[in-house]
Write a protein that holds these residues in place. Structure first.
Motif, mmCIF file in Angstrom:
data_model
loop_
_atom_site.group_PDB
_atom_site.id
_atom_site.type_symbol
_atom_site.label_atom_id
_atom_site.label_comp_id
_atom_site.label_asym_id
_atom_site.label_seq_id
_atom_site.Cartn_x
_atom_site.Cartn_y
_atom_site.Cartn_z
ATOM 1 N N VAL A 24 0.980 -1.279 0.063
ATOM 2 C CA VAL A 24 0.111 0.045 -0.166
ATOM 3 C C VAL A 24 0.890 1.277 0.017
ATOM 4 O O VAL A 24 0.577 1.971 -0.800
ATOM 5 C CB VAL A 24 -0.886 0.089 1.164
ATOM 6 N N GLN A 25 1.976 1.356 0.707
ATOM 7 C CA GLN A 25 2.850 2.291 0.708
ATOM 8 C C GLN A 25 3.605 2.427 -0.643
ATOM 9 O O GLN A 25 3.806 3.624 -1.081
ATOM 10 C CB GLN A 25 3.883 2.454 1.941
ATOM 11 N N MET A 26 3.745 1.435 -0.999
ATOM 12 C CA MET A 26 4.673 1.604 -2.403
ATOM 13 C C MET A 26 3.584 2.155 -3.286
ATOM 14 O O MET A 26 3.872 2.971 -4.186
ATOM 15 C CB MET A 26 5.221 0.148 -2.809
ATOM 16 N N HIS A 27 2.274 1.691 -3.178
ATOM 17 C CA HIS A 27 1.322 2.054 -4.533
ATOM 18 C C HIS A 27 1.303 3.392 -4.154
ATOM 19 O O HIS A 27 1.255 4.572 -5.382
ATOM 20 C CB HIS A 27 0.095 1.269 -4.098
ATOM 21 N N THR A 28 1.255 4.051 -2.969
ATOM 22 C CA THR A 28 0.825 5.357 -2.598
ATOM 23 C C THR A 28 2.322 6.173 -3.444
ATOM 24 O O THR A 28 1.926 7.067 -3.832
ATOM 25 C CB THR A 28 0.869 6.103 -1.410
ATOM 26 N N ARG A 29 3.216 5.642 -2.868
ATOM 27 C CA ARG A 29 4.708 6.508 -3.540
ATOM 28 C C ARG A 29 4.509 6.398 -5.041
ATOM 29 O O ARG A 29 5.091 7.440 -5.671
ATOM 30 C CB ARG A 29 5.871 5.729 -2.963
ATOM 31 N N VAL B 154 1.934 6.478 -7.166
ATOM 32 C CA VAL B 154 0.887 7.360 -7.493
ATOM 33 C C VAL B 154 1.415 8.751 -7.370
ATOM 34 O O VAL B 154 1.375 9.484 -8.281
ATOM 35 C CB VAL B 154 -0.396 6.991 -6.896
ATOM 36 N N GLU B 155 2.190 9.061 -6.288
ATOM 37 C CA GLU B 155 2.642 10.519 -6.108
ATOM 38 C C GLU B 155 3.582 10.534 -7.073
ATOM 39 O O GLU B 155 3.694 11.502 -7.523
ATOM 40 C CB GLU B 155 3.058 10.510 -4.579
ATOM 41 N N LEU B 156 4.460 9.706 -7.363
ATOM 42 C CA LEU B 156 5.636 9.815 -8.148
ATOM 43 C C LEU B 156 5.033 10.322 -9.628
ATOM 44 O O LEU B 156 5.217 11.305 -10.436
ATOM 45 C CB LEU B 156 6.492 8.635 -8.520
ATOM 46 N N PHE B 157 3.954 9.646 -10.045
ATOM 47 C CA PHE B 157 3.384 10.000 -11.509
ATOM 48 C C PHE B 157 2.826 11.376 -11.204
ATOM 49 O O PHE B 157 2.777 12.193 -12.262
ATOM 50 C CB PHE B 157 2.289 8.749 -11.773
ATOM 51 N N LEU B 158 1.907 11.413 -10.129
ATOM 52 C CA LEU B 158 1.274 12.813 -10.215
ATOM 53 C C LEU B 158 2.291 14.065 -9.992
ATOM 54 O O LEU B 158 2.125 14.892 -10.703
ATOM 55 C CB LEU B 158 0.453 12.926 -8.833
ATOM 56 N N ASP B 159 3.481 13.873 -9.550
ATOM 57 C CA ASP B 159 4.559 14.901 -9.765
ATOM 58 C C ASP B 159 4.754 15.258 -10.848
ATOM 59 O O ASP B 159 5.011 16.603 -11.428
ATOM 60 C CB ASP B 159 5.739 14.386 -8.860
ATOM 61 N N ALA C 81 -6.258 13.842 -13.324
ATOM 62 C CA ALA C 81 -5.355 12.869 -12.827
ATOM 63 C C ALA C 81 -5.197 12.903 -11.320
ATOM 64 O O ALA C 81 -5.023 11.825 -10.439
ATOM 65 C CB ALA C 81 -3.942 13.022 -13.334
ATOM 66 N N GLU C 82 -5.228 14.363 -10.687
ATOM 67 C CA GLU C 82 -4.995 14.401 -9.096
ATOM 68 C C GLU C 82 -6.296 13.596 -8.385
ATOM 69 O O GLU C 82 -5.939 12.820 -7.415
ATOM 70 C CB GLU C 82 -5.208 15.997 -8.708
ATOM 71 N N GLU C 83 -7.495 13.820 -9.006
ATOM 72 C CA GLU C 83 -8.651 13.284 -8.365
ATOM 73 C C GLU C 83 -8.775 11.714 -8.569
ATOM 74 O O GLU C 83 -8.894 10.942 -7.609
ATOM 75 C CB GLU C 83 -9.825 13.689 -9.138
ATOM 76 N N ALA C 84 -8.054 11.387 -9.664
ATOM 77 C CA ALA C 84 -8.065 9.842 -9.895
ATOM 78 C C ALA C 84 -7.033 9.007 -9.122
ATOM 79 O O ALA C 84 -7.254 8.019 -8.293
ATOM 80 C CB ALA C 84 -7.740 9.233 -11.319
ATOM 81 N N GLY C 85 -5.809 9.927 -8.931
ATOM 82 C CA GLY C 85 -4.922 9.195 -8.121
ATOM 83 C C GLY C 85 -5.075 9.200 -6.754
ATOM 84 O O GLY C 85 -4.944 8.095 -6.034
ATOM 85 N N LYS C 86 -5.612 10.158 -6.239
ATOM 86 C CA LYS C 86 -6.061 10.310 -4.762
ATOM 87 C C LYS C 86 -7.310 9.318 -4.474
ATOM 88 O O LYS C 86 -7.261 8.678 -3.453
ATOM 89 C CB LYS C 86 -6.589 11.467 -4.264
ATOM 90 N N ALA D 92 -7.648 6.310 -6.074
ATOM 91 C CA ALA D 92 -6.814 5.199 -6.044
ATOM 92 C C ALA D 92 -6.209 4.773 -4.735
ATOM 93 O O ALA D 92 -6.289 3.700 -3.997
ATOM 94 C CB ALA D 92 -6.151 4.992 -7.305
ATOM 95 N N GLU D 93 -5.345 5.780 -4.331
ATOM 96 C CA GLU D 93 -4.757 5.832 -3.162
ATOM 97 C C GLU D 93 -5.732 5.515 -2.025
ATOM 98 O O GLU D 93 -5.389 4.590 -0.814
ATOM 99 C CB GLU D 93 -3.910 7.147 -2.757
ATOM 100 N N ALA D 94 -6.812 6.152 -1.882
ATOM 101 C CA ALA D 94 -7.699 5.989 -0.756
ATOM 102 C C ALA D 94 -8.307 4.451 -0.657
ATOM 103 O O ALA D 94 -8.587 3.898 0.266
ATOM 104 C CB ALA D 94 -8.833 7.074 -0.823
ATOM 105 N N ALA D 95 -8.379 4.136 -1.890
ATOM 106 C CA ALA D 95 -9.067 2.747 -1.983
ATOM 107 C C ALA D 95 -8.236 1.688 -1.540
ATOM 108 O O ALA D 95 -8.643 0.635 -0.688
ATOM 109 C CB ALA D 95 -9.644 2.337 -3.575
#
Length: 192
Positions: A4-9, A11-16, A80-85, A87-90
């Motif tokens: 889960v932490q890796m997924h969040t990281r 997603v954040e890398l992509f959003l950056d 992209a922000e909304e979709a990424g967030k 997915a992270e929350a899910a």
């Protein structure tokens, strides 16, 4: 670091990378020969938009065509922000990584699904960065984890047409360049 932490990281890398796309770059080329920048971001946003229904237990058939087509609209960065967030929350919900998801090729542990998404975000994050003049350095921890995970899956991905032929990056290449080559990317690719 757990999945889960890796997924969040990832997603954040992509959003950056999305946050730094210049206004005039959305129609520019990417290392994915058939995709411009907008199409590449739309692909990843589509992957993220699938996370919520799949982790809720829905099947591909139940979702149907709801996530087809352009998911970016007039504000691609915001989409992209909304979709990424979302997915992270899910994935951050208690027990989400222990579920089974119904993918097109069969029922799959959510942890495996998360690894697929991490790989997608990592490699497409590089695609986006190199296409738009962004930061191309990837998280070395994620590079190592995905390289190990993908070693057993490379032939399957390639035979399914999900990745291009392996690019020879030479024996002295960095871990990041070796991973990119494995995914059919030439680390020397340039949009010019």
């Amino acid at each position: 670091m757990d999945v889960v932490q890796m997924h969040t990281r990832a997603v954040e890398l992509f959003l950056d990378r999305v946050r730094t796309v210049p206004d005039g770059a959305w129609a520019g080329p990417t290392p994915c020969a058939d995709w411009d920048v907008r199409t590449l971001v739309n692909h990843v946003v589509g992957e993220e938009r699938w996370v919520v229904p799949l982790l809720e237990g829905k099947t591909i058939e139940q979702v149907g065509t709801a996530l087809d087509g352009d998911l970016l609209g007039e504000l691609p960065g915001q989409a992209a922000e909304e979709a990424g967030k979302a997915a992270e929350a899910a994935f951050a919900e208690p027990g989400a990584a222990d579920r089974i998801v119904h993918l097109s090729f069969g029922d799959t542990p959510a942890e495996e699904y998360a690894m697929q998404l991490i790989a997608d975000h990592l490699v497409h994050g590089w695609d986006l960065a190199v296409a738009t003049g962004g930061e191309t350095r990837l998280d070395p921890t994620l590079v190592g984890v995905i390289a190990s995970w993908f070693a057993e899956r490379e032939a399957l991905y390639r035979s399914a047409g999900a990745i291009a032929e392996r690019v020879d990056v030479g024996p002295d290449a960095s871990a990041q360049d070796r991973l990119l080559g494995t995914f059919g990317r030439d680390p020397r690719w340039s949009s010019s």
